[in-house]
Enzyme design. Structure first.
Site, mmCIF file in Angstrom:
data_model
loop_
_atom_site.group_PDB
_atom_site.id
_atom_site.type_symbol
_atom_site.label_atom_id
_atom_site.label_comp_id
_atom_site.label_asym_id
_atom_site.label_seq_id
_atom_site.Cartn_x
_atom_site.Cartn_y
_atom_site.Cartn_z
ATOM 1 N N GLU A 195 0.828 -1.210 0.000
ATOM 2 C CA GLU A 195 0.000 0.000 0.000
ATOM 3 C C GLU A 195 0.864 1.262 0.000
ATOM 4 O O GLU A 195 0.543 2.240 -0.667
ATOM 5 C CB GLU A 195 -0.949 0.009 1.207
ATOM 6 N N TYR B 17 -7.037 6.217 4.269
ATOM 7 C CA TYR B 17 -7.168 5.210 3.223
ATOM 8 C C TYR B 17 -6.299 3.981 3.543
ATOM 9 O O TYR B 17 -6.772 2.839 3.518
ATOM 10 C CB TYR B 17 -6.766 5.785 1.838
ATOM 11 N N ASP C 102 -10.422 5.768 -2.675
ATOM 12 C CA ASP C 102 -9.326 6.401 -3.414
ATOM 13 C C ASP C 102 -9.943 6.956 -4.701
ATOM 14 O O ASP C 102 -11.174 6.943 -4.863
ATOM 15 C CB ASP C 102 -8.179 5.409 -3.677
#
Ligand code: SF4
Length: 369
Positions: free
Chosen positions: A47, A130, A148
């Site tokens: 990520e 996020y 996102d």
């Protein structure tokens, strides 16, 4: 169609969306190395690497980084120069420094174990809303939605109306498949990245085309519903205590609420408080304890009570006029006193955050992690 029928039709449409999207994802998802694991370290690394970097560029670096630092403890023990060297080619080196700092924190303070909730993950350096939601849902199965750019686009086209700010998170949360949150989040992002692309979406091959309100690029005016107007009232009870910042009384939304489930907000008042109400008299008596009470009390000495704060807030198709009243909560009220210093670690609704910022109980976005 009455409102009950419309509600149940909406629920069926949402359930069909989940089923069709997940079936498509199971069959068509790109095989990516971080999708073959539930190890939070590997998911976290992917990520962070994927922020501002294309998937193809990440894959090679991901394998090499894991070869050098196969565990979070190994990463924590590494010298910064070695970490930056392994990051070389990905750019945005601040990400690597944050990654290293977070690894040290996990190794030093958590015995090498990752927090298992989005809320807990937010304490790690470089982990925002996020990223925390992505790791929590994919690695630990926490039912929390991600937003996102890809998810924003899919949501707006599916719903057929523009969204803004907190609305994206609320709608993503409402649509989330709570049994497979990690797969669902990845499927939403995959759909946005490979089918529902910014230009010329491939609607003919889209797994949710029959449910989509837009079926193509959305124009600003497409299907925009008329905005409704409503007035709502909230009680703000803030008290100074022995800690530097004091505490504020909040209530938690039901875990099964359709929108913003489990999030914290100010207690809602059915009506604005009356000038002769017990609350107002008690408030006046307690005045002087804090800057907030002092401000409110000075208003109370005027011709009549007025809200402490009035602001506008929009949620989906409703424009709210929000009035905030400085009233003490009753002793048996259901809710919790939250220390101000803990507010950054709990999930506040967008409106609660907005109010607490306006009255300067919490700092603005630039000072929030
Ligand atoms: S039908 Fe088209 S616009 Fe709608 S979600 Fe699918 S790809 Fe996107």
């Amino acid at each position: 169609m009455n409102s009950q029928e419309a509600k149940s039709q909406g629920a069926v449409r949402e359930q069909n969306f989940r089923t069709q999207l997940l079936a498509w994802y199971d069959e068509h998802a790109r095989r990516l190395p971080w999708r073959e694991t539930h190890d939070p370290y590997r998911i976290w690394l992917s990520e962070i690497m994927l922020q501002q970097t294309r998937v193809a560029a990440v894959i090679a670096h991901y394998h090499e980084f894991l070869r050098r630092f196969p565990t979070v403890q190994k990463l924590a023990r590494a010298r910064e120069a070695s970490v930056l060297a392994a990051w070389s080619g990905l750019g945005y080196y601040r990400r690597a420094r944050m990654l290293h700092a977070a690894a040290k924190l996990i190794a030093r303070e958590r015995d090498g174990k990752f927090p298992q909730t989005a809320e807990g993950l937010r304490v790690l350096p470089g982990v925002g809303r996020y990223t925390a939601a992505a790791i929590a849902s994919i690695a630990f199965g926490e039912p929390v939605a991600v937003v996102d750019g890809n998810v924003e686009r899919v949501l707006q086209r599916f719903l057929g109306r523009p969204l803004a700010g907190e609305e994206f998170w609320q709608e993503a949360e409402a649509l989330l498949d709570r049994a497979r949150p990690g797969d669902f989040n990845q499927a939403m992002m995959e759909l946005g990245a490979t089918v529902c692309t910014p230009r010329a979406p491939a609607c003919l091959t889209c797994p949710v085309v029959d449910l989509c309100a837009t079926r193509g690029e959305m124009t600003r005016t497409a299907n925009e519903p008329r905005q409704k107007k409503r007035q709502i009232h909230y009680a703000l009870d803030y008290r100074a205590d022995h800690s530097r910042d004091g505490k504020v009384f909040l209530v938690q939304r039901p875990r099964d609420a359709r929108l913003m489930a489990g999030m914290w907000e100010l207690p809602e008042l059915a009506n604005p408080p009356r000038p002769d109400s017990l609350s107002f008299r008690r408030l006046a008596k307690r005045a002087g304890g804090t800057r907030f009470f002092a401000a409110t009390t000075s208003r109370l000495q005027g011709p009549g009570p007025s809200p402490y704060l009035t602001l506008k807030h929009s949620i989906t198709i409703t424009d709210y006029t929000v009035q905030v009243w400085r009233v003490p909560v009753l002793p048996h009220a259901t809710g919790k006193w939250i220390p101000v210093k803990s507010l950054s670690r709990i999930a506040l609704t967008g409106l609660a955050r907005k109010i607490l910022r306006k009255v300067e109980i919490i700092a603005g976005p630039d000072r929030q992690v």
